[in-house]
Design a protein around this motif. Structure first.
Motif, PDB file in Angstrom:
ATOM      1  N   VAL A  57       0.863  -1.174   0.000  1.00  0.00           N
ATOM      2  CA  VAL A  57       0.000   0.000   0.000  1.00  0.00           C
ATOM      3  C   VAL A  57       0.904   1.230   0.000  1.00  0.00           C
ATOM      4  O   VAL A  57       1.722   1.398   0.906  1.00  0.00           O
ATOM      5  CB  VAL A  57      -0.911   0.039   1.239  1.00  0.00           C
ATOM      6  CG1 VAL A  57      -1.724   1.327   1.265  1.00  0.00           C
ATOM      7  CG2 VAL A  57      -1.837  -1.169   1.264  1.00  0.00           C
ATOM      8  N   CYS A  58       0.801   2.076  -1.008  1.00  0.00           N
ATOM      9  CA  CYS A  58       1.661   3.255  -1.118  1.00  0.00           C
ATOM     10  C   CYS A  58       0.845   4.532  -0.938  1.00  0.00           C
ATOM     11  O   CYS A  58      -0.295   4.620  -1.404  1.00  0.00           O
ATOM     12  CB  CYS A  58       2.365   3.286  -2.469  1.00  0.00           C
ATOM     13  SG  CYS A  58       3.506   1.916  -2.743  1.00  0.00           S
ATOM     14  N   LEU A  59       1.446   5.505  -0.286  1.00  0.00           N
ATOM     15  CA  LEU A  59       0.814   6.817  -0.121  1.00  0.00           C
ATOM     16  C   LEU A  59       1.799   7.906  -0.522  1.00  0.00           C
ATOM     17  O   LEU A  59       2.901   7.987   0.027  1.00  0.00           O
ATOM     18  CB  LEU A  59       0.371   7.020   1.325  1.00  0.00           C
ATOM     19  CG  LEU A  59      -0.199   8.415   1.671  1.00  0.00           C
ATOM     20  CD1 LEU A  59      -1.427   8.724   0.832  1.00  0.00           C
ATOM     21  CD2 LEU A  59      -0.513   8.523   3.166  1.00  0.00           C
ATOM     22  N   THR A  60       1.412   8.720  -1.483  1.00  0.00           N
ATOM     23  CA  THR A  60       2.152   9.937  -1.837  1.00  0.00           C
ATOM     24  C   THR A  60       1.269  11.123  -1.464  1.00  0.00           C
ATOM     25  O   THR A  60       0.049  11.008  -1.424  1.00  0.00           O
ATOM     26  CB  THR A  60       2.483   9.980  -3.338  1.00  0.00           C
ATOM     27  OG1 THR A  60       1.269  10.129  -4.092  1.00  0.00           O
ATOM     28  CG2 THR A  60       3.191   8.711  -3.790  1.00  0.00           C
ATOM     29  N   PHE A  61       1.869  12.258  -1.202  1.00  0.00           N
ATOM     30  CA  PHE A  61       1.085  13.435  -0.836  1.00  0.00           C
ATOM     31  C   PHE A  61       1.901  14.695  -1.072  1.00  0.00           C
ATOM     32  O   PHE A  61       3.119  14.640  -1.235  1.00  0.00           O
ATOM     33  CB  PHE A  61       0.624  13.346   0.633  1.00  0.00           C
ATOM     34  CG  PHE A  61       1.732  13.520   1.638  1.00  0.00           C
ATOM     35  CD1 PHE A  61       1.898  14.724   2.319  1.00  0.00           C
ATOM     36  CD2 PHE A  61       2.628  12.487   1.896  1.00  0.00           C
ATOM     37  CE1 PHE A  61       2.916  14.896   3.240  1.00  0.00           C
ATOM     38  CE2 PHE A  61       3.657  12.647   2.826  1.00  0.00           C
ATOM     39  CZ  PHE A  61       3.797  13.851   3.494  1.00  0.00           C
TER      40      PHE A  61
END
Length: 258
Positions: A57-61
């Motif tokens: 699960v990847c999160l960019t912001f």
């Protein structure tokens, strides 16, 4: 990460063999990306897509102040503001229902690498990837980041800084997970001395991998350098995630054929 174990019987002729299905539970590792000063999540998104394909699960912001809008303007953003942004993003990732909360990687670039290092002292992190991590003095923490003395920063980064005198380096000195440290050969903003300060601080890590991208500048403006970094990062994440999954087999007693 743990595994689901199920005992079964396998019919063969008039007999039965005992067997065990070993399958991963639904929880998967998480990867949080932190971009550099003045940047955005755009480049991180491309790398995140590849790493998500590994079963993460990847999160960019976008850090506040970096992409316009109605929030804090970039001229007023402090390190405290963006550290709070990073904590909020981490907590959002942690709340994802598919996440194995014991297997979180943080990937930080430049200013984002500096913040990611500090994050390890505030939240559990298993794997830490730092590309050209920047370094700042601890004082003037609440001063807008743009107002920091650039000449002073250049001099500070050109010396070997002790871990006990810097918040980010001290966090690295206490970190016990795995670290990837990526350096650009011709970096004008984060010199070799800064990389060596980070490397020297990582005394308690489970492993430390240091890679230098030949001919690369700070921003990886050459597409070849971009691809080189992508390969380094994806290979390292693959190794870390693969090692995590292999430990499942070992911990459940399945190791080779005897």
């Amino acid at each position: 990460m743990t595994a689901r174990s199920e005992s079964i019987q396998i019919d063969i002729d008039d007999e039965q063999m005992s067997g065990t299905f070993l399958s991963p539970k639904s929880k998967v590792p998480g990867v949080l990306f932190v971009h550099g000063w003045g940047g955005s999540q755009e480049r991180d998104l491309e790398r995140a897509k590849g790493i998500a394909g590994l079963g993460c699960v990847c999160l960019t912001f976008d850090l506040r102040g970096h992409t316009g809008g109605t929030g804090i303007p970039l001229t007023r953003v402090t390190r405290e503001d963006n550290l709070r942004d990073l904590l909020a993003a981490y907590d959002r990732l942690l709340a994802h229902p598919a996440l194995d909360t014991s297997a979180i990687a943080v990937v930080g670039t430049s200013y984002g690498g500096y913040l990611a290092s500090i994050l390890t002292s505030l939240r559990p992190v298993r794997w830490l990837a730092l590309r050209v991590p920047a370094l700042y003095r601890d004082d003037q923490w609440h001063t807008p980041k743009r107002d920091l003395d650039k000449l002073d920063l250049r001099d500070y980064r050109s010396t070997l800084v002790r871990a006990d005198g810097n918040r980010a380096l001290h966090a690295c000195s206490e970190f016990t997970g795995d670290v990837l440290l990526v350096e650009s050969e011709t970096d004008d903003y984060v010199p070799h001395a800064t990389i060596m300060s980070y490397r020297a601080a990582c005394q308690r890590t489970h492993s430390l991998t240091h890679r230098i991208i030949d001919g690369a500048d700070h921003a990886l403006s050459d597409p070849v350098s971009q691809q080189a970094y992508t390969s380094i990062l994806v290979d390292w994440i693959t190794e870390m995630v693969g090692g995590e999954r292999l430990s499942i087999i070992q911990s459940n007693g399945f190791w080779g054929v005897h």
